[in-house]
Design a protein around this motif. Structure first.
Motif, short mmCIF file in Angstrom:
data_model
loop_
_atom_site.label_atom_id
_atom_site.label_comp_id
_atom_site.label_asym_id
_atom_site.label_seq_id
_atom_site.Cartn_x
_atom_site.Cartn_y
_atom_site.Cartn_z
N GLY A 226 -8.33 -5.54 9.27
CA GLY A 226 -7.60 -6.81 9.15
C GLY A 226 -6.26 -6.67 8.46
O GLY A 226 -5.47 -7.61 8.38
N ASN A 227 -6.00 -5.50 7.93
CA ASN A 227 -4.73 -5.22 7.24
C ASN A 227 -3.93 -4.22 8.09
O ASN A 227 -3.26 -3.33 7.55
N ASP A 228 -4.05 -4.41 9.43
CA ASP A 228 -3.43 -3.49 10.40
C ASP A 228 -3.83 -2.03 10.11
O ASP A 228 -3.02 -1.12 10.23
N TRP A 229 -5.08 -1.84 9.69
CA TRP A 229 -5.69 -0.52 9.52
C TRP A 229 -5.10 0.29 8.36
O TRP A 229 -5.36 1.49 8.25
N VAL A 230 -4.33 -0.37 7.50
CA VAL A 230 -3.63 0.36 6.43
C VAL A 230 -4.20 -0.01 5.06
O VAL A 230 -4.27 -1.19 4.71
N PHE A 231 -4.59 1.00 4.27
CA PHE A 231 -5.07 0.75 2.92
C PHE A 231 -3.93 0.41 1.96
O PHE A 231 -4.09 -0.42 1.07
N THR A 232 -2.81 1.07 2.13
CA THR A 232 -1.71 0.97 1.16
C THR A 232 -1.06 -0.41 1.12
O THR A 232 -0.69 -0.96 2.16
N THR A 233 -0.93 -0.94 -0.07
CA THR A 233 -0.09 -2.12 -0.31
C THR A 233 1.23 -1.58 -0.88
O THR A 233 1.20 -0.85 -1.87
N PRO A 234 2.37 -1.88 -0.27
CA PRO A 234 3.63 -1.36 -0.83
C PRO A 234 3.79 -1.77 -2.29
O PRO A 234 3.55 -2.92 -2.65
N ALA A 235 4.16 -0.80 -3.12
CA ALA A 235 4.34 -1.07 -4.55
C ALA A 235 5.52 -2.01 -4.74
O ALA A 235 6.54 -1.91 -4.07
N VAL A 236 5.35 -2.94 -5.69
CA VAL A 236 6.42 -3.89 -6.02
C VAL A 236 7.54 -3.16 -6.76
O VAL A 236 7.27 -2.38 -7.68
N MET A 237 8.76 -3.37 -6.33
CA MET A 237 9.93 -2.73 -6.98
C MET A 237 11.02 -3.78 -7.19
O MET A 237 11.06 -4.77 -6.49
#
Lengths: 169, 169
Positions: free
Chosen positions: B157-168
């Motif tokens: 459901g997250n387009d198959w991606v575990f990574t959440t882009p880090a906030v910068m």
């Protein structure tokens, strides 16, 4: 009228010339006079770390001089002009893989700038840190850098740097 | 003689044109036909992680399309052409700050390439991994990607991606 045109032209020229110097003009310089390095988020990765003592995650980036030195193993001392940048976040568990620890709230960006002459009073490195997403400079006056040095003293023999560049293919 | 010159010129032209395609010609493609992305070590950082379940450290980088999407929050779905690259190391304690966990031996580099048409059989992502410093392709045949998909199913459901882009900043 001619004078007005000349004045406008001069202002435009001056703005253009000065732009690279003041592109971060919304971010105040560090109390020791160091300005936030341009486009540091676009720098290449040198290493990463997870500080379990204060539950934070870090990525260590470098400007072109630093990355070249890191890849060539030329880091003791780091060459003049090297800038190391560290982005720091509080940690959190990944929602869908809780044993994976990942960045949460952004804490600060901090930098070490190598120039043995310019920064001779602080071990040849200029230190600077900007706090939070609004990038408030750290330190009340330039003596804050003595804190940085004190903390980095265990790695004085490693040109004051904790980071070992990560091995890559 | 003219023919010889023409032949040399043709060879040079062909080499020049083909160089970007075969610059990694010492590294074999993945069994599903994916080639090791060019200059992936120079990509910008999207996030990092520390997998405490298998004692490994990771940095997640992206090509220009992926980094733009990450910074704009346009990641569900990630746009066509996005490539996510993950560099993985075993972990070690920093010599002079042992509560800081840092990269040790390089394990592998692995990638996800977004193309809903080309990779429709594997959820719209092409998967590939190269092991160790000698970058040996992972998998005996193209079915290896089913392993990748199985592991990524919790984040379908997250387009198959575990990574959440880090906030910068």
């Amino acid at each position: 009228m001619k004078l007005k045109f000349a004045s406008i032209a001069f202002t435009i020229t001056l703005s253009t010339i000065c732009q690279p110097l003041f592109a971060n003009n919304t971010v105040k310089p560090s109390p020791n006079g160091i300005s936030l390095p341009e486009a540091y988020k676009d720098w290449k990765v040198i290493s990463i770390s997870h500080r379990t003592d204060n539950q934070s995650m870090r990525t260590i980036l470098g400007n072109e001089i630093a990355v070249k030195a890191a890849r060539e193993g030329n880091t003791n001392p780091w060459p003049k002009g090297s800038i190391l940048g560290k982005l720091v976040w509080k940690q959190k568990a990944e929602e869908h893989w809780p044993t994976a620890i990942a960045p949460d709230k952004f804490v600060h960006a901090e930098f070490m700038l190598k120039d043995s002459v310019k920064y001779k009073d602080t071990g040849g490195w200029g230190y600077a840190r900007w706090l939070g997403l609004d990038q408030k400079p750290y330190g009340n006056d330039k003596s804050f850098a003595l804190e940085c040095m004190a903390c980095h003293t265990p790695v004085k023999g490693n040109d004051w740097v904790f980071t070992t560049p990560a091995v890559m293919p």
